[in-house]
Scaffold this active site. Structure first.
Site, PDB file in Angstrom:
ATOM      1  N   ASP A  39       0.932  -1.216  -0.082  1.00 31.45           N
ATOM      2  CA  ASP A  39      -0.144  -0.101  -0.105  1.00 31.45           C
ATOM      3  C   ASP A  39       0.921   1.322  -0.060  1.00 31.45           C
ATOM      4  O   ASP A  39       1.627   1.550   1.052  1.00 31.45           O
ATOM      5  CB  ASP A  39      -0.753   0.069   1.282  1.00 31.45           C
ATOM      6  N   TYR A  44       3.499   9.651  -0.269  1.00 36.54           N
ATOM      7  CA  TYR A  44       4.633   8.781   0.694  1.00 36.54           C
ATOM      8  C   TYR A  44       6.047   8.859  -0.023  1.00 36.54           C
ATOM      9  O   TYR A  44       6.834   8.687   0.462  1.00 36.54           O
ATOM     10  CB  TYR A  44       4.175   7.218   0.799  1.00 36.54           C
ATOM     11  N   LYS A  69      -2.593   5.898  -4.158  1.00 34.89           N
ATOM     12  CA  LYS A  69      -3.574   6.805  -4.008  1.00 34.89           C
ATOM     13  C   LYS A  69      -3.485   8.186  -4.522  1.00 34.89           C
ATOM     14  O   LYS A  69      -1.919   8.871  -4.634  1.00 34.89           O
ATOM     15  CB  LYS A  69      -3.807   7.068  -2.442  1.00 34.89           C
ATOM     16  N   HIS A 102      -7.034   9.727  -1.842  1.00 36.98           N
ATOM     17  CA  HIS A 102      -6.400   9.712  -0.564  1.00 36.98           C
ATOM     18  C   HIS A 102      -7.127  10.292   0.787  1.00 36.98           C
ATOM     19  O   HIS A 102      -7.288   9.640   1.546  1.00 36.98           O
ATOM     20  CB  HIS A 102      -5.037  10.352  -0.611  1.00 36.98           C
TER      21      HIS A 102
END
Ligand code: A2P
Length: 276
Positions: A39, A44, A69, A102
Site C-alpha cells: 500500500d 509517501y 492513491k 487519498h
C-alpha cells in the site's frame, strides 16, 4: 495468505504492507517475509522504492498487489488522470491493482468538496474502464463523504481505507461500508505503536500467548478488514502475518470493539489535525 473478493470479482490479499516511510531495504525484507500487497501513495514518495524492490525480487509483477492513491492536490478530473500516469511511471508498471482518492477533501475547510469529489471519481471510473487501474477505492472517507460519491457514480467504490485499531474501531463507518459492499482496509492497525502498551491488550496477548501486535491484526482479520501494518524488522513483519492459528473469542471482540478511544492519530477529514 487468504484473499477476499472485491465487488468486481477480483481478489485482494487479506493482509498488506504499509509503505509510508519504507526504504528499499525494508521493502525487500517484506517481500522475503511473504508480503505481496503493498500500500503506497504519491505523497509517501515510496512508489519508486516499491518498484525497485519488486524488480529486485525477481518475482513476476502479476504476483504482487499494488495499491496507490491520488493526493489532496491531485483531485479533479484532469489532475487525477495525470496523477495516475505519474504513479504508473514511478511504479514502473502498466496497471495499478487498486487506485484510491487519498482524502475526501483538499483541506478540512474546503467547501466545494462534493463537486470536487464527484469530478475526481469520474476520472477514477475512466481509469478503471481504460484498464489502467483494476479496482477503484477511497481512503479516509466517512459515510457522508461516501454517500456523495454513491449518489452520482456509475462504478461504486470497492474499498475504503480508514484508521482502524483497538481504541478506534470506527464501527459506524465500517457498518456503512459493509452495507454498501465496500471492503475495508485499516491503516495504522497497531495505532503506530500507541496502543501496544494498553494494559487490557497486554493481558489479552498473555491469554492467547501472542504479541499485542497480533491481537491488533487479528482484531481486523476477524472483522474482514485488511490490516496494513508497517515495520522495518523482518521478525515483526512475520509476526504481523502470523495471525491465522488463533481466534479471539466473541467476548474479547466485544471488549476490543468498545474500548474507549485510545491511540488515535489525531487525523480527521473534517477537522484540523489534532495534536495528540
Ligand atoms: P518497527 O518498524 O520498529 O517494527 P502501524 O502499522 O500501526 O502504523 O505501526 C507501525 C509501528 O509499529 C512501527 O513503529 C513499527 O516499528 C511498529 N511495529 C510493527 N510491528 C510490530 C510488532 N509486531 N510489535 C511491535 N511493534 C511493531
Amino acid at each position: 495468505m487468504i484473499n477476499y473478493k472485491l465487488a468486481n470479482g477480483l481478489y485482494i490479499p487479506a493482509i498488506g504492507f504499509g509503505t509510508y516511510k519504507s526504504d528499499t531495504e525494508s521493502l525487500s525484507m517484506a517481500i522475503k517475509a511473504g508480503y505481496r500487497y503493498f500500500d503506497t501513495a504519491s505523497v509517501y514518495k515510496t512508489e519508486e522504492n516499491v518498484a525497485w524492490a519488486i524488480k529486485d525480487s525477481g518475482i513476476l509483477r502479476d504476483e504482487f498487489y499494488i495499491a496507490t492513491k491520488a493526493w489532496k492536490d491531485e483531485m479533479g478530473y484532469k489532475e487525477v488522470k495525470q496523477a495516475c500516469e505519474r504513479s504508473l511511471k514511478k511504479l514502473e508498471t502498466d496497471y495499478i491493482d487498486l487506485y484510491m482518492i487519498h482524502w475526501p477533501k483538499p483541506s478540512h475547510d474546503y467547501t466545494d468538496w462534493k463537486r470536487l469529489g464527484t469530478e475526481t471519481w469520474k476520472a477514477m471510473e475512466d481509469l478503471y474502464k481504460e484498464g489502467k487501474v483494476r479496482a477503484v477505492g477511497l481512503s479516509n472517507f466517512l459515510p457522508h463523504h461516501i454517500d456523495n460519491i454513491l449518489q452520482s457514480c456509475e462504478i461504486k467504490p470497492m474499498i475504503n481505507q480508514l484508521e482502524i485499531h483497538p481504541g478506534y474501531s470506527q464501527e459506524y463507518a465500517c457498518g456503512y461500508c459493509e452495507r454498501n459492499n465496500i471492503l475495508l482496509a485499516a491503516w495504522s492497525p497497531l495505532g503506530r505503536q500507541r496502543v501496544l502498551n494498553h494494559p487490557l491488550l497486554e493481558s489479552m496477548a498473555i491469554k492467547y500467548n501472542v504479541t499485542v501486535a497480533q491481537i491488533c491484526i487479528r482484531f481486523c482479520v476477524q472483522r474482514k478488514i485488511i490490516p496494513l501494518p508497517k515495520s522495518s524488522s523482518k521478525e515483526r513483519m512475520m509476526n504481523n502475518t502470523d495471525v491465522f492459528s488463533f481466534e479471539l473469542e466473541k467476548e474479547d471482540m466485544y471488549i476490543l470493539m468498545t474500548l474507549p478511544q485510545y491511540g488515535w492519530s489525531g487525523e480527521h477529514p473534517d477537522f484540523e489535525r489534532v495534536k495528540i
